[in-house]
Design an enzyme around this catalytic site. Sequence first.
Site, PDB file in Angstrom:
ATOM      1  N   HIS A  13      32.026  39.157  39.946  1.00 11.34           N
ATOM      2  CA  HIS A  13      31.016  40.071  40.491  1.00 11.34           C
ATOM      3  C   HIS A  13      30.387  39.433  41.731  1.00 11.34           C
ATOM      4  CE1 HIS A  13      30.706  42.187  36.366  1.00 11.34           C
ATOM      5  NE2 HIS A  13      31.557  42.792  37.171  1.00 11.34           N
ATOM      6  N   GLY A  75      36.721  46.473  41.844  1.00 12.59           N
ATOM      7  CA  GLY A  75      36.332  46.712  40.444  1.00 12.59           C
ATOM      8  C   GLY A  75      35.692  48.065  40.197  1.00 12.59           C
ATOM      9  N   ASP A  80      39.047  47.091  37.576  1.00 18.64           N
ATOM     10  CA  ASP A  80      38.957  46.520  36.219  1.00 18.64           C
ATOM     11  C   ASP A  80      39.900  47.265  35.274  1.00 18.64           C
ATOM     12  OD1 ASP A  80      36.573  45.710  37.617  1.00 18.64           O
ATOM     13  OD2 ASP A  80      35.748  45.064  35.709  1.00 18.64           O
ATOM     14  N   ASP A 100      28.575  38.925  36.047  1.00 18.53           N
ATOM     15  CA  ASP A 100      27.181  38.634  36.383  1.00 18.53           C
ATOM     16  C   ASP A 100      26.270  38.991  35.205  1.00 18.53           C
ATOM     17  OD1 ASP A 100      24.643  38.467  37.406  1.00 18.53           O
ATOM     18  OD2 ASP A 100      25.018  39.763  39.130  1.00 18.53           O
ATOM     19  N   HIS A 107      29.852  50.048  37.039  1.00 17.26           N
ATOM     20  CA  HIS A 107      31.046  50.270  36.229  1.00 17.26           C
ATOM     21  C   HIS A 107      31.003  49.386  34.973  1.00 17.26           C
ATOM     22  CE1 HIS A 107      31.584  46.764  38.642  1.00 17.26           C
ATOM     23  NE2 HIS A 107      32.793  46.500  38.189  1.00 17.26           N
ATOM     24  N   ASP A 110      33.602  49.789  32.415  1.00 17.05           N
ATOM     25  CA  ASP A 110      34.930  49.252  32.761  1.00 17.05           C
ATOM     26  C   ASP A 110      34.981  47.742  32.496  1.00 17.05           C
ATOM     27  OD1 ASP A 110      34.815  51.777  33.817  1.00 17.05           O
ATOM     28  OD2 ASP A 110      35.803  51.284  35.693  1.00 17.05           O
ATOM     29  N   ARG A 116      37.149  43.702  26.486  1.00 16.46           N
ATOM     30  CA  ARG A 116      37.638  44.100  25.150  1.00 16.46           C
ATOM     31  C   ARG A 116      39.151  43.950  25.056  1.00 16.46           C
ATOM     32  NH1 ARG A 116      39.998  48.471  23.055  1.00 16.46           N
ATOM     33  NH2 ARG A 116      39.978  48.413  20.789  1.00 16.46           N
TER      34      ARG A 116
HETATM   35  O1  13P Z   1      33.581  44.568  39.986  1.00 14.96           O
HETATM   36  C1  13P Z   1      34.367  43.688  39.734  1.00 14.96           C
HETATM   37  C2  13P Z   1      34.663  43.324  38.337  1.00 14.96           C
HETATM   38  O2  13P Z   1      33.997  44.106  37.386  1.00 14.96           O
HETATM   39  C3  13P Z   1      35.040  42.945  40.804  1.00 14.96           C
HETATM   40  O3  13P Z   1      35.418  43.816  41.829  1.00 14.96           O
HETATM   41  P1  13P Z   1      35.656  43.259  43.277  1.00 14.96           P
HETATM   42  O4  13P Z   1      36.545  42.092  43.176  1.00 14.96           O
HETATM   43  O5  13P Z   1      36.305  44.382  44.036  1.00 14.96           O
HETATM   44  O6  13P Z   1      34.295  42.907  43.822  1.00 14.96           O
END
Ligand code: 13P
Length: 162
Positions: A13, A75, A80, A100, A107, A110, A116
């Site tokens: 994140h 993501g 994801d 994070d 999301h 996701d 999971r």
């Molecule tokens: O959001 C993410 C994982 O949940 C990562 O996405 P990015 O690598 O595109 O920032």
Amino acid sequence: MERKTKVLALVAHDNMKRDLAEWVDWNSRKLSRHHLVCTGTTGKMVEKTLRDHREEHEDEAEEKPELKITLLKSGPLGGDQQLGSLIADGKINALIFFWDPMSAQPHDVDVKALLRLATLYNVPTAINRSSADFLISSPLYEDDGYEPVVKDYKAYVERVLK
Ligand SMILES: O=C(CO)COP(=O)(O)O
């Protein structure tokens, strides 16, 4: 003997991307010989980190394999889920996911689904720097014969519905 190439998924994140970049830089030799699969923005950062590392260590004589990095969608735009699908198909050998713990993600569902599936399919998963250090320095990480056991869900799949 030629060692097997693994498929490693790397995801972070935004607030954790600097941590992952440092970790990738530190482990660039170990990572470079594998196929890396990343969500979009993480992947761009990982690729830049590995290329910068190579430039800085140009003078070292060791053989440098061609970088193999697959960038999925970002993501929040489905990356994801794409990664989850690869896990369900048995295509991912390990997941490094610096998620994070201090910010809500649009999301979030996701993210949960990805973690999971990694758990369901017994994919070695690291969720922060110390667990990533443990994973990459484990003797099992280098052991080409080690295959994580995936539970047999046959009884579930073939259950009779009343
Ligand atoms: O959001 C993410 C994982 O949940 C990562 O996405 P990015 O690598 O595109 O920032």
